[in-house]
Write an enzyme that holds these catalytic residues in place. Sequence first.
Site, PDB file in Angstrom:
ATOM      1  CG  ASP A  13      -2.026  -1.235   1.146  1.00 32.02           C
ATOM      2  OD1 ASP A  13      -2.194  -1.508   0.116  1.00 32.02           O
ATOM      3  OD2 ASP A  13      -2.194  -1.495   2.372  1.00 32.02           O
ATOM      4  CE  LYS A  16       2.176  -2.399  -4.430  1.00 32.67           C
ATOM      5  NZ  LYS A  16       2.064  -2.040  -3.128  1.00 32.67           N
ATOM      6  N   GLY A  40      -4.448  -4.162  -3.736  1.00 30.75           N
ATOM      7  CA  GLY A  40      -5.303  -3.282  -3.920  1.00 30.75           C
ATOM      8  C   GLY A  40      -4.794  -1.990  -4.471  1.00 30.75           C
ATOM      9  CG  HIS A  41      -1.979  -2.109  -6.930  1.00 30.68           C
ATOM     10  ND1 HIS A  41      -1.130  -2.583  -7.941  1.00 30.68           N
ATOM     11  CD2 HIS A  41      -1.793  -2.495  -5.870  1.00 30.68           C
ATOM     12  CE1 HIS A  41      -0.390  -3.597  -7.326  1.00 30.68           C
ATOM     13  NE2 HIS A  41      -0.722  -3.497  -5.973  1.00 30.68           N
ATOM     14  CD  GLN A 223       0.669  -8.953  -2.582  1.00 35.75           C
ATOM     15  OE1 GLN A 223       1.457  -9.462  -3.380  1.00 35.75           O
ATOM     16  NE2 GLN A 223      -0.479  -8.656  -2.749  1.00 35.75           N
TER      17      GLN A 223
HETATM   18  P1  GDP Z   1      -0.735   0.421  -3.636  1.00 35.07           P
HETATM   19  O1  GDP Z   1      -1.283  -1.011  -3.064  1.00 35.07           O
HETATM   20  O2  GDP Z   1       0.693   0.471  -3.438  1.00 35.07           O
HETATM   21  O3  GDP Z   1      -1.120   0.826  -4.852  1.00 35.07           O
HETATM   22  O4  GDP Z   1      -1.323   1.243  -2.760  1.00 35.07           O
HETATM   23  P2  GDP Z   1      -2.972   1.585  -2.180  1.00 35.07           P
HETATM   24  O5  GDP Z   1      -3.792   2.193  -3.451  1.00 35.07           O
HETATM   25  O6  GDP Z   1      -3.342   0.426  -1.631  1.00 35.07           O
HETATM   26  O7  GDP Z   1      -3.020   2.691  -1.135  1.00 35.07           O
HETATM   27  C1  GDP Z   1      -2.415   4.158  -1.202  1.00 35.07           C
HETATM   28  C2  GDP Z   1      -3.420   5.020  -1.070  1.00 35.07           C
HETATM   29  O8  GDP Z   1      -2.847   6.410  -0.999  1.00 35.07           O
HETATM   30  C3  GDP Z   1      -4.405   5.259  -2.239  1.00 35.07           C
HETATM   31  O9  GDP Z   1      -5.662   5.531  -1.627  1.00 35.07           O
HETATM   32  C4  GDP Z   1      -3.934   6.265  -3.076  1.00 35.07           C
HETATM   33  O10 GDP Z   1      -4.863   6.949  -3.833  1.00 35.07           O
HETATM   34  C5  GDP Z   1      -3.267   7.123  -2.114  1.00 35.07           C
HETATM   35  N1  GDP Z   1      -2.130   8.231  -2.309  1.00 35.07           N
HETATM   36  C6  GDP Z   1      -1.164   7.820  -3.309  1.00 35.07           C
HETATM   37  N2  GDP Z   1      -0.338   8.636  -3.581  1.00 35.07           N
HETATM   38  C7  GDP Z   1      -0.613   9.598  -2.586  1.00 35.07           C
HETATM   39  C8  GDP Z   1      -0.241  10.879  -2.018  1.00 35.07           C
HETATM   40  O11 GDP Z   1       1.196  11.183  -2.291  1.00 35.07           O
HETATM   41  N3  GDP Z   1      -0.665  11.596  -0.901  1.00 35.07           N
HETATM   42  C9  GDP Z   1      -1.902  11.088  -0.507  1.00 35.07           C
HETATM   43  N4  GDP Z   1      -2.626  11.845   0.267  1.00 35.07           N
HETATM   44  N5  GDP Z   1      -2.632  10.063  -0.894  1.00 35.07           N
HETATM   45  C10 GDP Z   1      -1.823   9.171  -1.944  1.00 35.07           C
HETATM   46  P1  IMO Z   2      -0.897  -4.205  -2.104  1.00 33.34           P
HETATM   47  O1  IMO Z   2      -0.785  -4.814  -3.589  1.00 33.34           O
HETATM   48  C1  IMO Z   2      -1.108  -4.661   2.094  1.00 33.34           C
HETATM   49  C2  IMO Z   2      -1.224  -8.665   3.771  1.00 33.34           C
HETATM   50  C3  IMO Z   2      -2.427  -9.099   4.338  1.00 33.34           C
HETATM   51  C4  IMO Z   2      -1.775  -9.862   5.378  1.00 33.34           C
HETATM   52  C5  IMO Z   2      -0.678 -10.737   4.852  1.00 33.34           C
HETATM   53  C6  IMO Z   2      -1.126 -12.048   4.102  1.00 33.34           C
HETATM   54  O2  IMO Z   2      -2.102  -3.607  -2.204  1.00 33.34           O
HETATM   55  O3  IMO Z   2       0.151  -3.448  -1.355  1.00 33.34           O
HETATM   56  P2  IMO Z   2      -2.725 -12.739   2.196  1.00 33.34           P
HETATM   57  O4  IMO Z   2      -3.959 -12.380   1.757  1.00 33.34           O
HETATM   58  O5  IMO Z   2      -1.644 -12.124   0.904  1.00 33.34           O
HETATM   59  O6  IMO Z   2      -2.409 -14.183   2.497  1.00 33.34           O
HETATM   60  O7  IMO Z   2      -2.296 -12.105   3.483  1.00 33.34           O
HETATM   61  O8  IMO Z   2      -0.368  -9.855   3.480  1.00 33.34           O
HETATM   62  N1  IMO Z   2      -1.268  -8.276   2.314  1.00 33.34           N
HETATM   63  C7  IMO Z   2      -1.266  -7.043   2.149  1.00 33.34           C
HETATM   64  N2  IMO Z   2      -1.158  -5.870   2.614  1.00 33.34           N
HETATM   65  N3  IMO Z   2      -1.256  -4.537   0.730  1.00 33.34           N
HETATM   66  C8  IMO Z   2      -1.106  -5.660   0.011  1.00 33.34           C
HETATM   67  O9  IMO Z   2      -1.202  -5.660  -1.355  1.00 33.34           O
HETATM   68  C9  IMO Z   2      -1.428  -6.842   0.648  1.00 33.34           C
HETATM   69  N4  IMO Z   2      -1.517  -8.069   0.058  1.00 33.34           N
HETATM   70  C10 IMO Z   2      -1.504  -9.133   1.160  1.00 33.34           C
HETATM   71  O10 IMO Z   2      -3.086  -8.092   5.061  1.00 33.34           O
HETATM   72  O11 IMO Z   2      -1.187  -9.367   6.540  1.00 33.34           O
HETATM   73 MG    MG Z   3      -2.854  -1.807  -1.881  1.00 35.65          MG
END
Ligand code: GDP
Ligand code: IMO
Ligand code: MG
Length: 427
Positions: A13, A16, A40-41, A223
Amino acid sequence: MSVTILVGGQWGDEGKGKVIDLLADRVEMVVRSQGGNNAGHTVVADGNEFKFHLIPSGILYPQTTCVIGHGVVVDPKAFLTELDHIHERGVTTDNLMVSDRAHMVMPYHPVLDKLGETQRGDDRLGTTWRGIGPTYEDKVRRIGFRVGDLQKPRFLEKKLRFVLRLKNESLTRLFDAEPFDEQAILDEYMQYAERLEPYIRDIYPVVQGAIGRGERILLEGAQGVMLDLDLGTYPYVTSSSPTAGGACTGSGIPPSRISKTVGVFKAYTTRVGYGPFPTELTDSLGDYIREVGAEFGTTTGRARRVGWFDGAVARYSVNTNGIDSMVLTKVDVLDTLATVKICTGYSWRGEEWDHPMANISHMKHCEPQYVEMPGWQEPLRERRRFEDLPRACQDYVAALEDVCGAPVDAISVGPDREHTIVRRPLV
Ligand code: GDP
Ligand code: IMO
Ligand code: MG
Protein backbone atom coordinates in the site's frame (compact mmCIF):
# COMPACT_ATOMS: atom_id res chain seq x y z
CA MET A 1 14.98 -1.30 -24.65
CA SER A 2 14.39 -0.91 -20.95
CA VAL A 3 12.83 -3.21 -18.40
CA THR A 4 11.94 -1.52 -15.12
CA ILE A 5 10.85 -3.38 -12.02
CA LEU A 6 8.66 -1.50 -9.57
CA VAL A 7 8.39 -2.93 -6.05
CA GLY A 8 6.70 -1.87 -2.84
CA GLY A 9 9.49 -1.15 -0.35
CA GLN A 10 7.55 -1.61 2.91
CA TRP A 11 4.48 -3.68 3.89
CA GLY A 12 2.37 -2.89 0.82
CA ASP A 13 0.00 0.00 0.00
CA GLU A 14 2.89 2.37 -0.66
CA GLY A 15 1.07 3.94 -3.63
CA LYS A 16 2.38 1.57 -6.32
CA GLY A 17 -0.86 1.89 -8.32
CA LYS A 18 -0.48 5.65 -8.64
CA VAL A 19 3.14 5.35 -9.78
CA ILE A 20 2.41 2.55 -12.29
CA ASP A 21 -0.37 4.64 -13.81
CA LEU A 22 1.99 7.61 -14.08
CA LEU A 23 4.58 5.57 -15.93
CA ALA A 24 2.30 3.34 -17.99
CA ASP A 25 1.98 5.72 -20.94
CA ARG A 26 5.76 5.82 -21.27
CA VAL A 27 6.07 2.06 -21.76
CA GLU A 28 4.70 -0.43 -24.28
CA MET A 29 3.90 -3.12 -21.72
CA VAL A 30 2.99 -3.49 -18.03
CA VAL A 31 3.32 -6.96 -16.46
CA ARG A 32 1.98 -8.15 -13.08
CA SER A 33 4.18 -10.99 -11.88
CA GLN A 34 3.01 -12.16 -8.44
CA GLY A 35 0.25 -11.99 -5.85
CA GLY A 36 -3.43 -12.00 -6.71
CA ASN A 37 -6.55 -10.12 -5.72
CA ASN A 38 -5.13 -9.65 -2.24
CA ALA A 39 -3.62 -6.53 -3.88
CA GLY A 40 -5.53 -3.28 -4.07
CA HIS A 41 -3.96 -0.59 -6.25
CA THR A 42 -5.62 2.81 -6.38
CA VAL A 43 -5.30 5.10 -9.36
CA VAL A 44 -6.77 8.59 -9.38
CA ALA A 45 -6.86 10.00 -12.90
CA ASP A 46 -8.27 13.51 -13.28
CA GLY A 47 -10.39 13.09 -10.16
CA ASN A 48 -11.71 9.61 -11.16
CA GLU A 49 -10.74 6.87 -8.72
CA PHE A 50 -10.10 3.27 -9.85
CA LYS A 51 -9.21 0.35 -7.59
CA PHE A 52 -7.43 -2.53 -9.30
CA HIS A 53 -6.90 -5.93 -7.72
CA LEU A 54 -5.82 -8.29 -10.50
CA ILE A 55 -5.84 -6.04 -13.53
CA PRO A 56 -2.56 -4.16 -14.03
CA SER A 57 -2.69 -0.46 -13.14
CA GLY A 58 -1.60 0.44 -16.68
CA ILE A 59 -5.00 -0.54 -18.12
CA LEU A 60 -6.21 3.06 -18.47
CA TYR A 61 -3.87 3.48 -21.47
CA PRO A 62 -5.33 1.48 -24.40
CA GLN A 63 -2.02 1.52 -26.27
CA THR A 64 -0.16 -0.16 -23.37
CA THR A 65 -0.28 -3.98 -23.36
CA CYS A 66 -1.21 -5.24 -19.89
CA VAL A 67 -0.13 -8.75 -18.98
CA ILE A 68 -1.06 -10.90 -15.98
CA GLY A 69 2.04 -13.06 -15.73
CA HIS A 70 2.39 -16.70 -14.74
CA GLY A 71 3.54 -15.83 -11.19
CA VAL A 72 0.12 -14.33 -10.39
CA VAL A 73 -2.71 -16.39 -8.89
CA VAL A 74 -5.95 -15.58 -10.68
CA ASP A 75 -9.39 -15.91 -9.15
CA PRO A 76 -11.50 -16.11 -12.33
CA LYS A 77 -14.63 -14.90 -10.57
CA ALA A 78 -12.86 -11.88 -9.09
CA PHE A 79 -11.17 -11.21 -12.43
CA LEU A 80 -14.47 -11.16 -14.32
CA THR A 81 -16.14 -8.97 -11.69
CA GLU A 82 -13.27 -6.48 -11.93
CA LEU A 83 -13.48 -6.59 -15.70
CA ASP A 84 -17.24 -5.82 -15.58
CA HIS A 85 -16.65 -2.90 -13.22
CA ILE A 86 -14.06 -1.25 -15.39
CA HIS A 87 -16.04 -1.89 -18.58
CA GLU A 88 -19.00 -0.12 -16.94
CA ARG A 89 -16.73 2.88 -16.50
CA GLY A 90 -15.85 2.91 -20.17
CA VAL A 91 -12.37 1.40 -19.94
CA THR A 92 -11.52 -1.02 -22.75
CA THR A 93 -9.53 -4.18 -22.04
CA ASP A 94 -8.56 -5.24 -25.57
CA ASN A 95 -4.98 -4.61 -24.43
CA LEU A 96 -5.22 -7.17 -21.58
CA MET A 97 -4.01 -10.78 -21.46
CA VAL A 98 -3.60 -13.52 -18.84
CA SER A 99 -0.88 -16.17 -18.88
CA ASP A 100 -2.12 -19.72 -19.46
CA ARG A 101 0.48 -20.78 -16.88
CA ALA A 102 -0.94 -18.61 -14.06
CA HIS A 103 -2.54 -20.66 -11.30
CA MET A 104 -6.21 -20.28 -10.46
CA VAL A 105 -7.88 -19.69 -7.13
CA MET A 106 -10.47 -22.48 -6.80
CA PRO A 107 -13.66 -22.11 -4.70
CA TYR A 108 -12.19 -24.13 -1.83
CA HIS A 109 -9.12 -21.90 -1.49
CA PRO A 110 -10.76 -18.85 0.17
CA VAL A 111 -12.71 -21.22 2.43
CA LEU A 112 -9.50 -22.99 3.50
CA ASP A 113 -7.80 -19.59 3.96
CA LYS A 114 -10.51 -18.48 6.39
CA LEU A 115 -10.65 -21.81 8.22
CA GLY A 116 -6.85 -21.87 8.54
CA GLU A 117 -6.91 -18.42 10.09
CA THR A 118 -9.63 -19.41 12.55
CA GLN A 119 -7.61 -22.47 13.52
CA ARG A 120 -4.56 -20.31 14.32
CA GLY A 121 -6.61 -18.39 16.88
CA ASP A 122 -4.57 -15.59 18.48
CA ASP A 123 -1.65 -16.37 16.16
CA ARG A 124 -3.65 -15.63 13.03
CA LEU A 125 -1.90 -13.71 10.27
CA GLY A 126 -4.69 -11.38 9.26
CA THR A 127 -4.80 -12.55 5.64
CA THR A 128 -7.15 -11.01 3.12
CA TRP A 129 -9.21 -14.26 2.97
CA ARG A 130 -8.81 -14.28 -0.81
CA GLY A 131 -7.37 -17.82 -0.81
CA ILE A 132 -3.91 -16.64 -1.84
CA GLY A 133 -1.89 -18.84 0.56
CA PRO A 134 -3.83 -22.05 -0.15
CA THR A 135 -3.56 -21.46 -3.94
CA TYR A 136 0.23 -21.04 -3.80
CA GLU A 137 0.38 -24.09 -1.47
CA ASP A 138 -1.32 -26.22 -4.13
CA LYS A 139 0.95 -24.80 -6.82
CA VAL A 140 4.01 -25.90 -4.84
CA ARG A 141 2.35 -29.22 -4.00
CA ARG A 142 1.75 -29.65 -7.75
CA ILE A 143 -2.00 -30.08 -7.46
CA GLY A 144 -2.91 -26.59 -8.67
CA PHE A 145 -5.15 -25.63 -11.59
CA ARG A 146 -3.78 -23.29 -14.21
CA VAL A 147 -5.69 -20.80 -16.35
CA GLY A 148 -4.78 -22.89 -19.41
CA ASP A 149 -6.64 -25.86 -17.89
CA LEU A 150 -9.87 -24.01 -18.70
CA GLN A 151 -9.12 -24.81 -22.35
CA LYS A 152 -8.93 -28.56 -21.59
CA PRO A 153 -12.28 -29.51 -19.98
CA ARG A 154 -11.65 -33.27 -19.88
CA PHE A 155 -8.23 -32.82 -18.25
CA LEU A 156 -9.70 -30.36 -15.75
CA GLU A 157 -12.50 -32.78 -14.89
CA LYS A 158 -10.09 -35.70 -14.34
CA LYS A 159 -7.74 -33.63 -12.20
CA LEU A 160 -10.57 -32.13 -10.18
CA ARG A 161 -11.85 -35.61 -9.29
CA PHE A 162 -8.48 -36.41 -7.71
CA VAL A 163 -7.78 -33.02 -6.11
CA LEU A 164 -11.26 -32.48 -4.73
CA ARG A 165 -11.07 -35.79 -2.87
CA LEU A 166 -8.02 -34.40 -0.99
CA LYS A 167 -9.64 -31.05 -0.40
CA ASN A 168 -12.96 -32.43 0.78
CA GLU A 169 -11.15 -34.77 3.13
CA SER A 170 -9.35 -31.78 4.74
CA LEU A 171 -12.54 -29.75 4.84
CA THR A 172 -14.68 -32.41 6.47
CA ARG A 173 -12.13 -34.18 8.69
CA LEU A 174 -9.84 -31.36 9.81
CA PHE A 175 -12.29 -28.50 9.84
CA ASP A 176 -15.69 -30.14 10.15
CA ALA A 177 -16.76 -28.02 7.16
CA GLU A 178 -19.02 -28.69 4.17
CA PRO A 179 -17.47 -30.53 1.20
CA PHE A 180 -17.56 -29.07 -2.34
CA ASP A 181 -19.53 -30.61 -5.18
CA GLU A 182 -17.42 -31.57 -8.20
CA GLN A 183 -20.08 -30.97 -10.84
CA ALA A 184 -20.96 -27.54 -9.40
CA ILE A 185 -17.30 -26.45 -9.63
CA LEU A 186 -17.01 -27.81 -13.18
CA ASP A 187 -20.14 -26.00 -14.31
CA GLU A 188 -19.00 -22.76 -12.68
CA TYR A 189 -15.49 -22.90 -14.14
CA MET A 190 -16.71 -23.85 -17.62
CA GLN A 191 -18.78 -20.66 -17.59
CA TYR A 192 -15.68 -18.68 -16.64
CA ALA A 193 -13.75 -20.48 -19.40
CA GLU A 194 -16.02 -19.02 -22.03
CA ARG A 195 -15.61 -15.45 -20.81
CA LEU A 196 -11.90 -15.74 -20.09
CA GLU A 197 -11.04 -17.31 -23.44
CA PRO A 198 -10.25 -14.05 -25.31
CA TYR A 199 -7.72 -13.09 -22.62
CA ILE A 200 -5.83 -16.39 -22.22
CA ARG A 201 -2.42 -16.37 -23.90
CA ASP A 202 0.95 -18.06 -23.92
CA ILE A 203 2.77 -14.90 -22.79
CA TYR A 204 6.26 -16.22 -23.59
CA PRO A 205 6.28 -15.03 -27.23
CA VAL A 206 4.48 -11.83 -26.26
CA VAL A 207 7.02 -10.80 -23.61
CA GLN A 208 10.05 -12.05 -25.54
CA GLY A 209 8.75 -10.32 -28.66
CA ALA A 210 8.56 -7.03 -26.79
CA ILE A 211 12.10 -7.48 -25.49
CA GLY A 212 13.28 -8.40 -29.01
CA ARG A 213 11.71 -5.25 -30.49
CA GLY A 214 13.42 -3.13 -27.88
CA GLU A 215 10.18 -2.05 -26.24
CA ARG A 216 9.91 -0.58 -22.74
CA ILE A 217 8.44 -2.91 -20.14
CA LEU A 218 7.32 -2.10 -16.60
CA LEU A 219 6.93 -4.90 -14.05
CA GLU A 220 4.18 -4.00 -11.57
CA GLY A 221 4.88 -5.31 -8.09
CA ALA A 222 2.11 -6.10 -5.64
CA GLN A 223 2.45 -6.18 -1.83
CA GLY A 224 5.88 -5.13 -0.48
CA VAL A 225 9.31 -6.48 0.38
CA MET A 226 8.43 -7.01 4.07
CA LEU A 227 5.56 -9.29 3.02
CA ASP A 228 7.98 -11.47 1.01
CA LEU A 229 7.85 -15.14 1.91
CA ASP A 230 11.62 -15.25 2.49
CA LEU A 231 12.71 -11.70 3.25
CA GLY A 232 9.67 -10.56 5.20
CA THR A 233 8.48 -10.96 8.77
CA TYR A 234 7.69 -14.68 8.40
CA PRO A 235 5.10 -16.08 9.05
CA TYR A 236 3.35 -12.69 8.91
CA VAL A 237 3.88 -12.47 5.16
CA THR A 238 2.07 -13.28 1.94
CA SER A 239 2.77 -16.47 -0.04
CA SER A 240 4.65 -14.98 -3.00
CA SER A 241 7.87 -13.02 -3.61
CA PRO A 242 7.06 -9.34 -4.06
CA THR A 243 10.72 -8.58 -4.74
CA ALA A 244 12.80 -7.80 -7.82
CA GLY A 245 13.75 -11.49 -7.99
CA GLY A 246 10.10 -12.52 -7.85
CA ALA A 247 9.32 -10.12 -10.69
CA CYS A 248 11.77 -12.00 -12.93
CA THR A 249 10.49 -15.49 -12.15
CA GLY A 250 6.85 -14.40 -12.32
CA SER A 251 7.21 -12.85 -15.76
CA GLY A 252 9.87 -14.93 -17.46
CA ILE A 253 12.13 -11.90 -17.92
CA PRO A 254 15.73 -12.74 -17.02
CA PRO A 255 17.70 -10.63 -14.49
CA SER A 256 20.21 -9.76 -17.23
CA ARG A 257 17.47 -7.78 -19.05
CA ILE A 258 16.55 -5.59 -16.09
CA SER A 259 17.62 -1.99 -16.58
CA LYS A 260 16.36 -0.48 -13.36
CA THR A 261 14.54 -1.23 -10.12
CA VAL A 262 12.27 1.42 -8.63
CA GLY A 263 11.06 1.16 -5.03
CA VAL A 264 7.92 2.93 -3.84
CA PHE A 265 7.97 4.04 -0.20
CA LYS A 266 5.45 5.92 1.89
CA ALA A 267 6.86 8.91 3.80
CA TYR A 268 5.81 6.97 6.92
CA THR A 269 4.94 3.28 7.33
CA THR A 270 1.70 1.30 7.30
CA ARG A 271 0.86 -2.35 7.71
CA VAL A 272 -2.44 -4.27 7.37
CA GLY A 273 -2.76 -7.54 9.23
CA TYR A 274 -0.74 -8.85 12.15
CA GLY A 275 2.99 -9.19 12.77
CA PRO A 276 5.83 -7.08 14.14
CA PHE A 277 5.97 -3.39 13.32
CA PRO A 278 8.73 -1.68 15.36
CA THR A 279 7.86 1.93 14.53
CA GLU A 280 4.10 1.55 15.04
CA LEU A 281 2.28 4.50 16.61
CA THR A 282 -0.55 3.21 18.77
CA ASP A 283 -1.38 6.64 20.19
CA SER A 284 -3.51 9.56 19.02
CA LEU A 285 -0.78 10.63 16.56
CA GLY A 286 -1.16 7.25 14.84
CA ASP A 287 -4.93 7.79 14.69
CA TYR A 288 -4.39 11.26 13.26
CA ILE A 289 -2.05 10.05 10.47
CA ARG A 290 -4.50 7.21 9.69
CA GLU A 291 -7.34 9.71 9.25
CA VAL A 292 -5.37 12.27 7.23
CA GLY A 293 -3.78 9.55 5.06
CA ALA A 294 -7.12 7.68 4.68
CA GLU A 295 -5.28 4.55 5.74
CA PHE A 296 -8.04 2.02 5.27
CA GLY A 297 -7.41 -1.06 3.10
CA THR A 298 -8.28 -0.91 -0.60
CA THR A 299 -9.12 -4.63 -0.63
CA THR A 300 -10.63 -5.40 2.78
CA GLY A 301 -11.42 -1.94 4.18
CA ARG A 302 -9.45 -2.75 7.37
CA ALA A 303 -7.80 0.12 9.26
CA ARG A 304 -4.08 0.11 8.45
CA ARG A 305 -1.62 0.25 11.33
CA VAL A 306 0.49 3.40 11.12
CA GLY A 307 4.03 4.29 12.21
CA TRP A 308 7.13 6.39 11.51
CA PHE A 309 9.34 5.77 8.48
CA ASP A 310 11.47 2.71 9.24
CA GLY A 311 14.90 3.33 7.72
CA ALA A 312 16.15 -0.13 8.73
CA VAL A 313 13.34 -1.73 6.71
CA ALA A 314 13.80 0.67 3.79
CA ARG A 315 17.58 0.17 3.59
CA TYR A 316 17.04 -3.61 3.68
CA SER A 317 14.56 -3.26 0.78
CA VAL A 318 17.00 -1.12 -1.19
CA ASN A 319 19.84 -3.59 -0.67
CA THR A 320 17.97 -6.86 -1.21
CA ASN A 321 16.22 -5.60 -4.35
CA GLY A 322 18.92 -3.42 -5.83
CA ILE A 323 16.63 -0.38 -5.78
CA ASP A 324 18.24 2.33 -7.94
CA SER A 325 15.52 4.88 -7.55
CA MET A 326 13.02 5.65 -4.81
CA VAL A 327 9.57 7.22 -5.12
CA LEU A 328 8.36 8.80 -1.89
CA THR A 329 4.57 8.99 -1.57
CA LYS A 330 2.06 10.63 0.76
CA VAL A 331 4.50 13.25 1.98
CA ASP A 332 1.53 15.67 2.17
CA VAL A 333 0.00 13.52 4.93
CA LEU A 334 2.73 14.78 7.31
CA ASP A 335 2.10 18.46 6.42
CA THR A 336 0.79 19.60 9.80
CA LEU A 337 3.22 17.79 12.13
CA ALA A 338 5.55 19.89 14.29
CA THR A 339 8.26 17.20 14.15
CA VAL A 340 8.82 14.02 12.15
CA LYS A 341 10.86 10.96 13.11
CA ILE A 342 12.96 8.52 11.10
CA CYS A 343 14.00 5.16 12.53
CA THR A 344 17.66 4.47 11.73
CA GLY A 345 17.98 1.04 13.38
CA TYR A 346 16.90 -1.03 16.36
CA SER A 347 18.28 -1.79 19.77
CA TRP A 348 17.68 -5.25 21.22
CA ARG A 349 19.04 -6.02 24.72
CA GLY A 350 22.06 -3.77 24.17
CA GLU A 351 22.70 -5.02 20.61
CA GLU A 352 22.43 -2.57 17.72
CA TRP A 353 20.68 -3.78 14.54
CA ASP A 354 20.74 -1.92 11.24
CA HIS A 355 18.30 -4.30 9.52
CA PRO A 356 15.18 -6.35 10.33
CA MET A 357 15.80 -9.43 12.45
CA ALA A 358 14.68 -12.91 11.46
CA ASN A 359 13.53 -13.54 15.03
CA ILE A 360 9.94 -12.33 15.15
CA SER A 361 9.92 -12.00 18.90
CA HIS A 362 13.05 -9.81 18.88
CA MET A 363 11.59 -7.76 16.05
CA LYS A 364 8.42 -7.33 18.08
CA HIS A 365 10.17 -6.20 21.25
CA CYS A 366 13.16 -4.25 19.88
CA GLU A 367 13.48 -0.52 20.45
CA PRO A 368 13.60 1.65 17.36
CA GLN A 369 16.30 4.34 17.34
CA TYR A 370 15.06 7.63 15.97
CA VAL A 371 16.31 10.91 14.63
CA GLU A 372 13.77 13.68 15.06
CA MET A 373 13.49 16.55 12.61
CA PRO A 374 11.38 19.70 12.39
CA GLY A 375 8.17 19.37 10.38
CA TRP A 376 7.38 21.79 7.51
CA GLN A 377 3.83 22.75 8.56
CA GLU A 378 2.85 23.96 5.11
CA PRO A 379 0.52 22.33 2.55
CA LEU A 380 2.47 20.51 -0.18
CA ARG A 381 -0.36 19.44 -2.50
CA GLU A 382 0.15 22.18 -5.09
CA ARG A 383 3.97 22.06 -5.16
CA ARG A 384 5.38 20.71 -8.43
CA ARG A 385 9.14 21.29 -8.14
CA PHE A 386 11.53 20.02 -5.49
CA GLU A 387 12.97 23.51 -5.12
CA ASP A 388 9.50 24.78 -4.16
CA LEU A 389 9.22 22.42 -1.19
CA PRO A 390 9.80 23.97 2.24
CA ARG A 391 13.39 23.65 3.47
CA ALA A 392 12.38 21.28 6.31
CA CYS A 393 10.69 18.95 3.81
CA GLN A 394 13.75 18.96 1.53
CA ASP A 395 15.84 18.09 4.59
CA TYR A 396 13.50 15.21 5.47
CA VAL A 397 13.86 13.80 1.94
CA ALA A 398 17.66 14.17 2.09
CA ALA A 399 17.75 12.39 5.47
CA LEU A 400 15.72 9.49 4.04
CA GLU A 401 18.08 9.21 1.07
CA ASP A 402 20.96 9.09 3.49
CA VAL A 403 19.41 6.40 5.66
CA CYS A 404 18.27 4.27 2.70
CA GLY A 405 21.30 4.70 0.44
CA ALA A 406 19.29 5.48 -2.72
CA PRO A 407 18.07 8.67 -4.38
CA VAL A 408 14.47 9.87 -4.09
CA ASP A 409 13.70 10.59 -7.75
CA ALA A 410 10.00 11.39 -7.42
CA ILE A 411 7.78 12.70 -4.66
CA SER A 412 4.03 12.30 -4.47
CA VAL A 413 2.09 15.03 -2.68
CA GLY A 414 -1.47 13.85 -3.35
CA PRO A 415 -3.42 10.93 -4.82
CA ASP A 416 -4.00 12.35 -8.32
CA ARG A 417 -1.64 11.92 -11.27
CA GLU A 418 -0.90 15.63 -11.25
CA HIS A 419 0.14 15.71 -7.56
CA THR A 420 3.66 14.63 -8.37
CA ILE A 421 7.17 16.07 -8.33
CA VAL A 422 9.56 14.32 -10.71
CA ARG A 423 13.20 15.10 -10.00
CA ARG A 424 14.68 12.57 -12.44
CA PRO A 425 12.87 10.36 -15.00
CA LEU A 426 11.93 6.95 -13.58
CA VAL A 427 11.81 4.97 -16.84
P1 GDP B 1 -0.75 0.33 -3.52
O1 GDP B 1 -1.36 -0.95 -3.04
O2 GDP B 1 0.71 0.39 -3.27
O3 GDP B 1 -1.09 0.62 -4.96
O4 GDP B 1 -1.40 1.48 -2.64
P2 GDP B 1 -2.98 1.67 -2.28
O5 GDP B 1 -3.68 2.15 -3.48
O6 GDP B 1 -3.51 0.44 -1.61
O7 GDP B 1 -2.90 2.76 -1.14
C1 GDP B 1 -2.37 4.03 -1.39
C2 GDP B 1 -3.48 5.09 -1.11
O8 GDP B 1 -2.89 6.36 -0.99
C3 GDP B 1 -4.49 5.20 -2.22
O9 GDP B 1 -5.73 5.55 -1.67
C4 GDP B 1 -3.95 6.36 -3.07
O10 GDP B 1 -4.95 7.04 -3.80
C5 GDP B 1 -3.37 7.23 -2.01
N1 GDP B 1 -2.19 8.03 -2.42
C6 GDP B 1 -1.19 7.69 -3.26
N2 GDP B 1 -0.24 8.64 -3.28
C7 GDP B 1 -0.66 9.60 -2.44
C8 GDP B 1 -0.09 10.85 -1.99
O11 GDP B 1 1.01 11.22 -2.37
N3 GDP B 1 -0.81 11.55 -1.07
C9 GDP B 1 -2.01 11.15 -0.60
N4 GDP B 1 -2.63 11.91 0.29
N5 GDP B 1 -2.57 9.99 -1.00
C10 GDP B 1 -1.90 9.23 -1.89
P1 IMO C 1 -0.93 -4.22 -2.20
O1 IMO C 1 -0.50 -4.77 -3.55
C1 IMO C 1 -0.97 -4.62 2.13
C2 IMO C 1 -1.11 -8.70 3.74
C3 IMO C 1 -2.37 -9.11 4.47
C4 IMO C 1 -1.77 -10.06 5.50
C5 IMO C 1 -0.68 -10.75 4.72
C6 IMO C 1 -1.07 -12.12 4.17
O2 IMO C 1 -2.22 -3.47 -2.25
O3 IMO C 1 0.18 -3.45 -1.58
P2 IMO C 1 -2.60 -12.84 2.12
O4 IMO C 1 -4.06 -12.60 1.86
O5 IMO C 1 -1.70 -12.30 1.07
O6 IMO C 1 -2.30 -14.28 2.43
O7 IMO C 1 -2.31 -12.03 3.49
O8 IMO C 1 -0.34 -9.89 3.65
N1 IMO C 1 -1.32 -8.20 2.36
C7 IMO C 1 -1.23 -6.90 2.02
N2 IMO C 1 -1.03 -5.80 2.79
N3 IMO C 1 -1.08 -4.51 0.79
C8 IMO C 1 -1.26 -5.60 0.00
O9 IMO C 1 -1.24 -5.53 -1.34
C9 IMO C 1 -1.38 -6.87 0.62
N4 IMO C 1 -1.58 -8.13 0.17
C10 IMO C 1 -1.52 -8.92 1.24
O10 IMO C 1 -3.01 -8.02 5.06
O11 IMO C 1 -1.15 -9.32 6.52
MG1 MG D 1 -2.90 -1.60 -1.79
